[in-house]
Design a protein around this motif. Structure first.
Motif, PDB file in Angstrom:
ATOM      1  N   SER A  37       0.827  -1.208   0.000  1.00 45.98           N
ATOM      2  CA  SER A  37       0.000   0.000   0.000  1.00 45.98           C
ATOM      3  C   SER A  37       0.863   1.259   0.000  1.00 45.98           C
ATOM      4  O   SER A  37       1.930   1.289   0.630  1.00 45.98           O
ATOM      5  CB  SER A  37      -0.921   0.013   1.218  1.00 45.98           C
ATOM      6  N   ASP A  39       0.398   3.937   1.602  1.00 46.58           N
ATOM      7  CA  ASP A  39       0.535   4.438   2.972  1.00 46.58           C
ATOM      8  C   ASP A  39       1.707   3.776   3.686  1.00 46.58           C
ATOM      9  O   ASP A  39       2.433   4.427   4.447  1.00 46.58           O
ATOM     10  CB  ASP A  39      -0.751   4.188   3.763  1.00 46.58           C
ATOM     11  N   THR A  40       1.891   2.478   3.447  1.00 48.80           N
ATOM     12  CA  THR A  40       3.013   1.769   4.065  1.00 48.80           C
ATOM     13  C   THR A  40       4.339   2.305   3.542  1.00 48.80           C
ATOM     14  O   THR A  40       5.261   2.583   4.313  1.00 48.80           O
ATOM     15  CB  THR A  40       2.921   0.257   3.787  1.00 48.80           C
ATOM     16  N   GLN A  42       4.933   5.213   2.260  1.00 42.49           N
ATOM     17  CA  GLN A  42       5.106   6.589   2.719  1.00 42.49           C
ATOM     18  C   GLN A  42       5.584   6.648   4.164  1.00 42.49           C
ATOM     19  O   GLN A  42       6.269   7.594   4.566  1.00 42.49           O
ATOM     20  CB  GLN A  42       3.787   7.358   2.582  1.00 42.49           C
ATOM     21  N   ALA A  43       5.252   5.628   4.948  1.00 47.72           N
ATOM     22  CA  ALA A  43       5.640   5.602   6.362  1.00 47.72           C
ATOM     23  C   ALA A  43       7.092   5.192   6.568  1.00 47.72           C
ATOM     24  O   ALA A  43       7.606   5.258   7.686  1.00 47.72           O
ATOM     25  CB  ALA A  43       4.725   4.650   7.132  1.00 47.72           C
ATOM     26  N   GLU A 230       3.828  -6.397   4.554  1.00 49.79           N
ATOM     27  CA  GLU A 230       3.105  -5.319   5.237  1.00 49.79           C
ATOM     28  C   GLU A 230       3.253  -5.462   6.758  1.00 49.79           C
ATOM     29  O   GLU A 230       3.431  -4.471   7.474  1.00 49.79           O
ATOM     30  CB  GLU A 230       1.619  -5.352   4.863  1.00 49.79           C
ATOM     31  N   ARG A 247      11.028   2.310   9.492  1.00 53.03           N
ATOM     32  CA  ARG A 247       9.918   3.259   9.565  1.00 53.03           C
ATOM     33  C   ARG A 247      10.382   4.610  10.102  1.00 53.03           C
ATOM     34  O   ARG A 247      11.300   4.697  10.916  1.00 53.03           O
ATOM     35  CB  ARG A 247       8.796   2.728  10.470  1.00 53.03           C
TER      36      ARG A 247
END
Length: 344
Positions: A37, A39-40, A42-43, A230, A247
């Motif tokens: 994803s 979002d993952t 981007q983190a 993930e 992260r």
């Protein structure tokens, strides 16, 4: 490799950066941006993501990493990233007070200043497929390396002593977690600078992954493999890291508690665990600087092993006194140019 090329093999691969490049060249790795994803991704720290990119395509992601940098004293250098030219100028300015650029031997110093990032070397024009090692600039660099290097690597702790006494320009720092970054400040002062390795790109704080996770392009279980990645890349999975998390902001200052009696900072870990933290003179901690450092890190440069070996082999004769700098530079230039011509 044969299994993967024929459409077989495991669903998830754990590869070195070198093998990641090779496997992607063979077309056997899945595009993770189609599976993980946004979002993952981007983190994650930008440098962690770049460790898994090959020619712009995201084909792998590390589960954990460690970092390397070079730390000068701020009175020596406080301008952030530095280049080889900056370091040579500093050595010349400080003259006899400096015994070594970095507290190491000539071969290691050659690696740090020249071989580490050949991709951006001023002595190789990759577009024109030519080199310029025979020129005065490289000859002078060789002579400076021999002048400002040690006969052998110093004993443990001697490098720190040399830096604090102003006898070297910087020391190599290894960061495998927050406690190690914090330790650099404790050793060299709260105003310690992580300038990084000298680089022509302005980015010399490097991330290294022992292995990078990838997904077999021929896998029939891509969704399950992606779900595993993930989890590994999520907050819970990253909490088990033995080294640096991939992260962003896994540590934040709102995790810091101050003791009721001693007012010293502690990091809250779980419900009942407290880890003591080093405090600056004003009582604050190094978490903010640590996160900034990680954001500044880029992948350790990909190796040009054959060319690096040529330089190391020929420079050894110079460091041992068997050849002059001019003779060494001419041989290096000839051999590297021949290599470039053969690998057009």
């Amino acid at each position: 490799m044969a299994e993967l090329v024929s459409g077989k093999g495991p669903d998830i691969l754990y590869l070195s950066r070198e093998d990641l490049l090779l496997f992607q060249e063979k077309g056997v790795l899945a595009d993770l941006e189609e599976l993980i994803s946004p979002d993952t991704v981007q983190a994650l720290l930008p440098g962690a993501v770049e460790l898994g990119r090959v020619e712009g395509k995201l084909v792998g992601l590390p589960g954990e990493m460690h970092a390397r940098t070079v730390c000068p004293r701020p009175e020596i250098w406080d301008g952030g990233a530095w280049s080889v030219s900056d370091i040579l100028n500093l050595a010349e300015e400080r003259g006899d007070t400096v015994e070594a650029i970095l507290p190491t031997d000539g071969e290691s110093l050659l690696y740090y200043l020249v071989l580490l990032d050949l991709e951006h070397s001023e002595f190789i024009d990759w577009e024109k497929n030519s080199c310029s090692f025979a020129g005065e600039s490289f000859v002078s660099l060789l002579e400076t390396i021999r002048t400002y290097s040690l006969d052998e690597a110093p004993e443990y702790g001697k490098d720190q002593e040399m830096l604090l006494e102003g006898k070297c320009l910087g020391v190599v720092g290894y960061v495998t977690g927050f406690i190690f970054y914090e330790g650099l400040h404790e050793d060299f002062g709260e105003d310690m600078v992580a300038a990084g390795f000298p680089s022509e790109t302005g980015k010399g704080n490097y991330l290294i992954a022992d292995g990078i996770l990838a997904i077999n392009a021929a896998s029939t279980h891509k969704e399950a493999a992606a779900a595993y990645l993930e989890y590994v890349l999520g907050v819970q999975g990253q909490s088990f890291c033995s080294m640096l998390s991939v992260r962003r902001n896994m540590l934040t200052e709102d995790m810091v508690l101050y003791g009721r009696e001693d007012n010293k900072p502690y990091l809250k870990e779980g419900e009942n665990t407290r880890m003591p933290l080093a405090a600056k003179k004003d009582g604050s901690v190094y978490i903010g600087q640590y996160n900034e450092f990680l954001e500044s890190c880029v992948p350790y440069p990909d190796a040009h092993t054959d060319i690096a070996n040529i330089l190391s082999e020929e420079a050894a004769a110079f460091f041992s006194g068997d050849k002059t700098a001019e003779q060494t530079a001419e041989v290096i230039d000839s051999r590297v140019q021949l290599y470039l011509d053969e690998h057009r």
